[in-house]
Design an enzyme around this catalytic site. Sequence first.
Site, PDB file in Angstrom:
ATOM      1  N   ALA A  81      79.129  43.760  28.464  1.00 10.40           N
ATOM      2  CA  ALA A  81      80.134  44.470  27.676  1.00 10.40           C
ATOM      3  C   ALA A  81      79.468  45.363  26.625  1.00 10.40           C
ATOM      4  O   ALA A  81      78.400  45.046  26.105  1.00 10.40           O
ATOM      5  CB  ALA A  81      81.062  43.480  26.992  1.00 10.40           C
ATOM      6  N   GLY A 114      78.602  40.607  31.797  1.00  9.02           N
ATOM      7  CA  GLY A 114      79.467  41.325  32.720  1.00  9.02           C
ATOM      8  C   GLY A 114      78.724  42.081  33.795  1.00  9.02           C
ATOM      9  O   GLY A 114      79.272  42.330  34.873  1.00  9.02           O
ATOM     10  N   GLU A 127      78.272  39.548  36.386  1.00  7.27           N
ATOM     11  CA  GLU A 127      79.583  39.280  36.976  1.00  7.27           C
ATOM     12  C   GLU A 127      79.958  40.369  37.975  1.00  7.27           C
ATOM     13  O   GLU A 127      80.538  40.102  39.033  1.00  7.27           O
ATOM     14  CB  GLU A 127      80.639  39.179  35.873  1.00  7.27           C
ATOM     15  CG  GLU A 127      80.508  37.899  35.047  1.00  7.27           C
ATOM     16  CD  GLU A 127      81.513  37.820  33.921  1.00  7.27           C
ATOM     17  OE1 GLU A 127      82.273  36.844  33.875  1.00  7.27           O
ATOM     18  OE2 GLU A 127      81.526  38.745  33.076  1.00  7.27           O
ATOM     19  N   GLU A 155      76.901  34.657  27.765  1.00  6.46           N
ATOM     20  CA  GLU A 155      77.997  34.765  26.802  1.00  6.46           C
ATOM     21  C   GLU A 155      78.027  33.643  25.771  1.00  6.46           C
ATOM     22  O   GLU A 155      78.464  33.861  24.631  1.00  6.46           O
ATOM     23  CB  GLU A 155      79.333  34.811  27.552  1.00  6.46           C
ATOM     24  CG  GLU A 155      79.637  36.142  28.237  1.00  6.46           C
ATOM     25  CD  GLU A 155      79.014  36.252  29.628  1.00  6.46           C
ATOM     26  OE1 GLU A 155      79.331  37.210  30.343  1.00  6.46           O
ATOM     27  OE2 GLU A 155      78.195  35.362  29.993  1.00  6.46           O
TER      28      GLU A 155
END
Length: 318
Positions: A120, A165, A168, A188
């Site tokens: 992010a 992310g 991910e 995270e």
Amino acid sequence: MASLVKCRALFQPFLSQINVISGVCGSDSGLHAFLTKRAPHCARLHSSDVKPGDDLIVRHLDGDDSGIVVLGINRPQSKNAISKNLVTMMSEALESLKKDNKVLTVVLCSMVPGIFCAGADLKERAKMQQSEVGPFVTKARTLITELGTLPMPTIAAIDGAALGGGLEMALACDIRVAASSAKMGLVETKLAIIPGAGGTQRLPRTVGVSVAKELIFAARVLNGDEAKSLGLVNHAVEQNTTGDAAYLRALDLAREFIPQGPIAVRMAKLAINQGIEVDLKTGLAIEEACYAQVIPTKDRLEGLQAFKEKRPPRYKGE
């Protein structure tokens, strides 16, 4: 029978994509020299070919590589961090790709040397109101889900760091190839949050529940070889001097996929993706329904004829 009807409902949205879309995918004559054969690295396209604000570059390869589409993330100033604009651009690109039956394989890579995606965009996130964070995470999660449900094979080429992310996003792809020097992890918990774009679900499905818990609880970062040993990536390759070893290996894999029957490949992906989420009996019903979709195709007859004539098949996705 009720089970089969239920299974058909699960993947009915995908079946409409079987019909071939007329027209030819766009191509870029200058791109072929960059993104095909032994010359390419997505990162080499970040100069004159890229306009300011182009956070995502979409390239349809041509020639022998026709059918391969390369998505290149291009946010060098932010280490390819996931921003509002990137989410919008990727969503639009995926919406277009899933409707295009001439697209046979998608390769997701970075156009920024040494980085895949840093997760992010925390600088942008820090400027958001608390009420904005939840909706943005939902959009990012939806984007990564859309990547995971593309009907054609997807390959993540990880030539640099894939964190949070970024990993991910790679986990949503069917296949992952990493340079041995690449770093990846769901980190995270270091920020007192949890993976919010599918990481808590896709990582355990990929490496197993216990290993996934260890990696997430410790916010552990792995290199490519370690990731390969855990099954997180399919292939780990030594990085080369141009920094595009994973991309080149991904391109080689894509070239193995594109000669195969395109409808069959899509149906195989659908059967696997849907079947792995249910019990074996239901999964077999899904396989039967997917198999039924390939029986009436011209490609199936072409495959039999080519075998009979001892020649390579010429599939058209029909």
